[in-house]
Design an enzyme around this catalytic site. Structure first.
Site, PDB file in Angstrom:
ATOM      1  N   HIS A  91     -13.453  -7.245   5.026  1.00  0.00           N
ATOM      2  CA  HIS A  91     -13.204  -7.107   3.597  1.00  0.00           C
ATOM      3  C   HIS A  91     -14.080  -8.092   2.846  1.00  0.00           C
ATOM      4  CE1 HIS A  91     -11.134  -6.346  -0.183  1.00  0.00           C
ATOM      5  NE2 HIS A  91     -11.225  -7.649  -0.396  1.00  0.00           N
ATOM      6  N   ASP A 170       1.096  -3.120  -4.769  1.00  0.00           N
ATOM      7  CA  ASP A 170      -0.140  -3.820  -5.132  1.00  0.00           C
ATOM      8  C   ASP A 170      -0.927  -3.045  -6.178  1.00  0.00           C
ATOM      9  OD1 ASP A 170      -2.346  -5.813  -4.741  1.00  0.00           O
ATOM     10  OD2 ASP A 170      -3.375  -3.999  -4.108  1.00  0.00           O
ATOM     11  N   ARG A 177      -2.049  -7.148 -13.712  1.00  0.00           N
ATOM     12  CA  ARG A 177      -2.793  -8.406 -13.738  1.00  0.00           C
ATOM     13  C   ARG A 177      -4.090  -8.263 -14.521  1.00  0.00           C
ATOM     14  NH1 ARG A 177      -3.981  -8.943  -7.969  1.00  0.00           N
ATOM     15  NH2 ARG A 177      -5.262 -10.705  -8.613  1.00  0.00           N
ATOM     16  N   SER A 192      -2.757  -9.604  -2.624  1.00  0.00           N
ATOM     17  CA  SER A 192      -3.256  -8.263  -2.939  1.00  0.00           C
ATOM     18  C   SER A 192      -4.171  -7.756  -1.830  1.00  0.00           C
ATOM     19  CB  SER A 192      -3.998  -8.287  -4.276  1.00  0.00           C
ATOM     20  OG  SER A 192      -4.642  -7.056  -4.520  1.00  0.00           O
ATOM     21  N   LYS A 196      -2.862  -5.012   1.804  1.00  0.00           N
ATOM     22  CA  LYS A 196      -3.504  -3.749   2.178  1.00  0.00           C
ATOM     23  C   LYS A 196      -4.118  -3.826   3.569  1.00  0.00           C
ATOM     24  CE  LYS A 196      -6.090  -3.468  -1.583  1.00  0.00           C
ATOM     25  NZ  LYS A 196      -5.588  -4.486  -2.538  1.00  0.00           N
TER      26      LYS A 196
END
Length: 435
Positions: A91, A170, A177, A192, A196
């Site tokens: 990620h 999320d 947000r 967040s 995931k």
């Protein structure tokens, strides 16, 4: 239905600097997802978290609650059946010219590892992996879970959109947000991302935490804190997790956009491509392979000998794309030139990303379309000598009325000095590792 807690009491607890209990956290996330906690109440709680922070136990509890709001994926049968030796994912926190997922997923799959890369679309100055790949004729982002499993078994790598069932809390909280000035909260960023990724079910995860003008984290201290928080969350959840802090003060590679980044990724898979893109791709691949029990692999070799390209072609074809089709080209272009002789010492990533966005490569709202051919091509990188009048950037778009605002975004982006500063030592893309 009688609720277990009162939202106002939860807000006050965090407002006053106290830790939320596991039960409070589990309830408030679930109740917000169900609509029992109002938007304005969760807005207040998000701001309290932004201002007061969270400890490790609170962040872990918040992450677990968001995971529990939806489904969890399970790729373990791929390993149990012997189809793949392990599962691993990467990620990135987002940057400019960050096309690394495209060559990385097939590269790691060469070694028998399943790489389930659930990706997203761009918003603002940072590009989206799915937007890039959708410039390939016929390629589709939406796959069923069964299609993902089949492709991971047969090809080894998949890059696709995450389903709506993965951590729905999320998705709802992120949108809130974004409009309440609380995006920068490290506890909320970390939970967040990790909710995931943990729900995705991979055995190991490598995080690419960007640092610099084009990144979310502008300085090393903030990036270290975010990386440490996410590594701890992954480790606590039983996922082998490592983070690389990487430079995003200047764009990655020489292409920023969608189709232009796909082409650069193909160049890397063909054994060429810009040195910084190759460096980061190989570094992340080595971390993923080490976490998968293959520490002695040489991913650079798999780029040179064509094995990664073979997996890329199979991956694109499996999702309906034509790896041999010409990529879209923008109809119009303009060139930005150097104003003086010297050395290019800075090329601001944020400003280049903003220009690419204004040219049509990105979107201001999630529903906005993007231009496949729009973007910016770089003709020099920091440290390169340049001459007055030499091309520095080429701007591309289908809508030439966009050029003026793109040029405005680039004001001050390129800094040319008579010589490179003596105190500016050359450094690689990877700055630090957090384990």
């Amino acid at each position: 239905m009688t609720e277990q807690f009162d939202a106002v009491d939860v807000i006050r607890t965090k407002r006053d600097g106290e830790a939320l209990s596991p039960a409070q956290i589990a309830w408030v996330v679930d109740a917000y997802t169900r609509g029992a906690v109002a938007e304005e109440q969760m807005s207040a709680l998000a701001m309290a978290i932004f201002l007061r922070g969270m400890d490790r136990d609170e962040i872990a509890g918040w992450t677990r609650a968001m995971i529990a709001s939806g489904e969890r994926m399970d790729f373990s049968q791929l390993v149990r059946s012997g189809a793949r030796s392990a599962t691993s994912d990467k990620h990135s926190t987002g940057g400019v010219g960050d096309k690394i997922t495209l060559p990385l997923a097939p590269l790691v799959a060469v070694y028998g590892v399943a790489v389930p890369q659930l990706s997203g679309r761009g918003l603002g100055h940072t590009g989206g992996t799915l937007d890039k790949l959708e410039s390939i004729p016929g390629w589709r982002a939406a796959l069923t879970n069964a299609e993902m499993m089949d492709q991971l078994r047969d090809v080894g790598a998949v890059i696709c959109a995450a389903g709506s069932g993965l951590a729905p809390a999320d998705k709802k909280l992120y949108a809130l947000r974004d409009v309440t000035g609380t995006v920068e909260s490290i506890p909320l960023i970390a939970s967040s991302i990790m909710s995931k990724k943990i729900a995705e079910g991979t055995q190991s995860l490598v995080l690419d935490v960007k640092v610099g003008s084009g990144a979310f984290m502008k300085d090393l201290a903030s990036a270290r804190e975010l990386a440490r928080t996410m590594v701890d969350l992954g480790t606590d959840a039983g996922v082998t997790t490592t983070a690389l802090l990487t430079d995003m003060s200047t764009p990655l590679g020489l292409a920023v956009g969608n189709a232009v980044e796909v082409q650069e990724s193909v160049d890397v898979l063909a054994g060429g491509g810009p040195a910084d893109v190759v460096e980061l791709t190989v570094a992340l691949a080595a971390e993923m392979l080490d976490a998968s029990g293959i520490p002695d692999a040489d991913p650079a070799e798999a780029l040179r000998d064509g094995r990664a390209m073979d997996v890329w072609r199979a991956m694109i074809s499996a999702q309906g794309g034509d790896p041999d089709a010409p990529l879209p080209q923008a109809r119009e272009s303009e060139t930005v030139t150097a104003e003086a002789d010297g050395v290019l010492t800075e090329l601001d990533a944020y400003k280049v990303g903003l220009a690419s966005w204004r040219l049509g490569a990105g979107r201001a709202r999630r529903e906005d379309p993007v231009q496949a051919g729009a973007g910016v091509l770089l003709h020099a990188k920091p440290g390169d000598p340049v001459r007055a009048g030499q091309p520095l950037l080429t701007l591309r778009t289908d809508t030439p009325e966009r050029f003026a605002r793109a040029r405005e975004a680039l004001e001050g982006a390129a800094v040319v000095l008579p010589s490179a500063p003596e105190d500016r030592a050359a450094r690689g893309v990877v700055l630090e590792t957090v384990r």
